[in-house]
Design an enzyme around this catalytic site. Sequence first.
Site, PDB file in Angstrom:
ATOM      1  N   ASP A 465       0.850  -1.190   0.000  1.00  0.00           N
ATOM      2  CA  ASP A 465       0.000   0.000   0.000  1.00  0.00           C
ATOM      3  C   ASP A 465       0.883   1.237   0.000  1.00  0.00           C
ATOM      4  O   ASP A 465       1.891   1.307   0.727  1.00  0.00           O
ATOM      5  CB  ASP A 465      -0.904  -0.006   1.233  1.00  0.00           C
ATOM      6  N   ILE A 466       0.526   2.203  -0.833  1.00  0.00           N
ATOM      7  CA  ILE A 466       1.282   3.461  -0.891  1.00  0.00           C
ATOM      8  C   ILE A 466       0.938   4.285   0.339  1.00  0.00           C
ATOM      9  O   ILE A 466      -0.240   4.540   0.629  1.00  0.00           O
ATOM     10  CB  ILE A 466       0.952   4.239  -2.169  1.00  0.00           C
ATOM     11  N   GLU A 508      -4.681   2.343  -4.360  1.00  0.00           N
ATOM     12  CA  GLU A 508      -3.224   2.381  -4.228  1.00  0.00           C
ATOM     13  C   GLU A 508      -2.675   1.075  -3.685  1.00  0.00           C
ATOM     14  O   GLU A 508      -1.516   1.025  -3.250  1.00  0.00           O
ATOM     15  CB  GLU A 508      -2.814   3.549  -3.317  1.00  0.00           C
TER      16      GLU A 508
END
Length: 794
Positions: A465-466, A508
């Site tokens: 996950d960003i 994301e």
Amino acid sequence: MIAFVRNWLGRTLTRKFTLLLAGFLALQTLQLGVGIFGVLHIGEEGAAINEAGRQRYRTVMLGTLARGAMAAGAWSAEQRALYSATLTDYERYFTSFSARLARSRTRAQATPIIEEARAYWEDELKPLLADFDPARYEASRPVLRRYEALAPIQVARLDRVVTLIEKDAVEDARALALFQVILLGLTLLLGLVGVWLARRQVGQPLRRFIEATEEIAAGAYDRRVTIASRDELGELGENFNRMAGAVEARTSQLSALNQVAIAITSSSSLKDTLNEIMRRGMLLTGAQAACIAFYDQETNRFKEWVTQGLSEHFVKNMSFRPGGLADEAFTTTTTTTTTTAVGTYILSNDQPQTKHKLSKLTHDEGIRCFICLPLTSHANRLGVIYFYRTDRDSFTPAEIELLTTFARLAAEAIENRRLHEHLAGEARTDALTGLYNRREFDARLADEHQRARRYAKPFAVLMIDIDHFKRVNDDYGHPAGDAVLKALAGIFKKQFRDVDIIARYGGEEFTVILPEISGGAAKPVAERVRRAVAATPFQLPDGREIGITVSIGVSCFPNCADNPRQVLESADQALYVAKEAGRNRVLLYRETLKARIEQDPGCIVALLNESLDNVRPIVTAVSAKGVFFRKHTDLVEQAALQLAQSLRLSADDTKALKLASRLHDIGMAAVPDAILNKTAKLTEEEWAQVRRHSAIAADWLEQVPALKHLAPLVRHHHERFDGSGYPDGLKGEDTPYLARVLATADAYGSMTSDLGHKGMKPEEAMAELRAGAGTQFDPEIVAALLRAIESGAE
């Protein structure tokens, strides 16, 4: 005989029926002529009979006129004139009758009688009449008596003549009738011949044509008609058979092309389709080799090709120069005597009239001729297809026609297969990053799980996950966010192996399957990827560069979970814990507190007795059990603090309420993840397990001296004001006050969080609270929360 008549009548229907018509007209003319002749001839004989009858009458009449004059004693003028006219007619009769007898078959018989009658007249009767004078009665009386005695002899002779003439007339009439019957019979015969010809030579062949046409229409393309004559219908039969042969040949071609279409369109991939096209084309025409070259629209050149039946040396040295034979195949549209470029194909061989001669490379390959046909679909240039012959130096017109149709069919098949694979690729991949999408990832994860179980191999899953990606979109715009996602996908493609399966799981979030890698080996891989991302500057569309970090959760099979869903959930839970722990880090699921609690839920008591600093890690671990819990605790804590302020609670009560709002669901650690994440309706048994969570949490807190005072709040936060709650069914003020406050805050937090469903809007949740005041909730506490929410909204 029939053949003789047919041949005699002629080889054409026109001649046959013309001769029949001419014969019919000739017979009718002859019949008419005979009839006219018969009428005239019988008329003449009738006239002769009538004249002979008058002559008998004259013989008697002369005696009668003489007796009348003698009785009167003299000739009256009228009697004298009649007498003289009768004598004249009597004399003239013998001359005219002889002329009539000249055309009669009775002449030989009648002439002597007539001559005898003439002599008898001249010698006997006429002298008597010459000596008769009515004025001399006595002298004329014996003369008259003598005349009357001789006259019957003359009448008898004339009767004999009439009899002969009548007999001749009857014979002539019979002969004429017989002749007419013969003519009529011939006419009928010609009519029958005409009917026979019409039936045999026209009707039956036409019926055979109709039957053959119907059979061909029904699918019997091998049907032919028997040719029984060489006339127009015979020629029609030959043409019909040629037509039927052409239809059969065309049908065979269409059937073959249909089989080809089925074969090439049923291929499972573009590669298989191309191989099937070349193989089928070679079978259709007997060619020994084939090649398909693809045209690149961007560079206007032929860049890729596939072959069958050609040597490695030939394929290695093949080239397609701009403006060459392959390009010409797209533009040639005329036929001349000096070139073999016809319509939509190019033929190459060493014949003198051929424009495109064979090259040394083709000669070395043993090729004697080849044909190049364009592959076009919807006016797009796909490429060209070649077929090579080593057995002869040309293709037949039928083979060229067949290959022209085959090329169009092949082009459509290639275009459809390309479109299918493009759509299939779009269905499997994310449009922005080019990575696999979530659906394809789930399918690949299931396949990898089956393979790992079959061969007893491990595999790992990374959930990436960003960090703070929302800030990128908010600060720089969504195009910048898209650029970051695409650049990140590029880093992943470089960092992972070709066998690794990379997917954009949503927003994301990215997921990666690492086949045949355990969790322990996967963590260093994830760490390497994390460092690579952190070290890479991400360029935005406006030219600016920003730094990005990622958090990664790692899970594996079989050590972390037993099935694909649990492996993915474990990675997601590890990711959640990593983000809650500060982001930009990698966490292996079995290293998380959740994994420890999952093995021994009772360890929560030891952790809390060890330090109250473990409250947050414990809550995070429990919240990781279900996605919908992750915001729920924060929302409940927020609502509890709003209530504490609105109700003017003391600092100690506020602190207790805040801590209880964090710990109120830790009993969920004893509820299986499968129940908490179940999307279908829970069973009664499953509900019973969920309802125990508050009592379990209270029992754990009772064992922690520093938190023992929170046990009543946590135990009773699911009691209802009307007494229908759990676990003890307390009613009204029997439920501890702070527990009633926590129950209201928990309800509002559940309504506004995605607790297995999309959360309500604040105004919708407020309406639910009002509706539940007095039954589920304490009315005063509900009013206080509504005031707090409304004042906060203002």
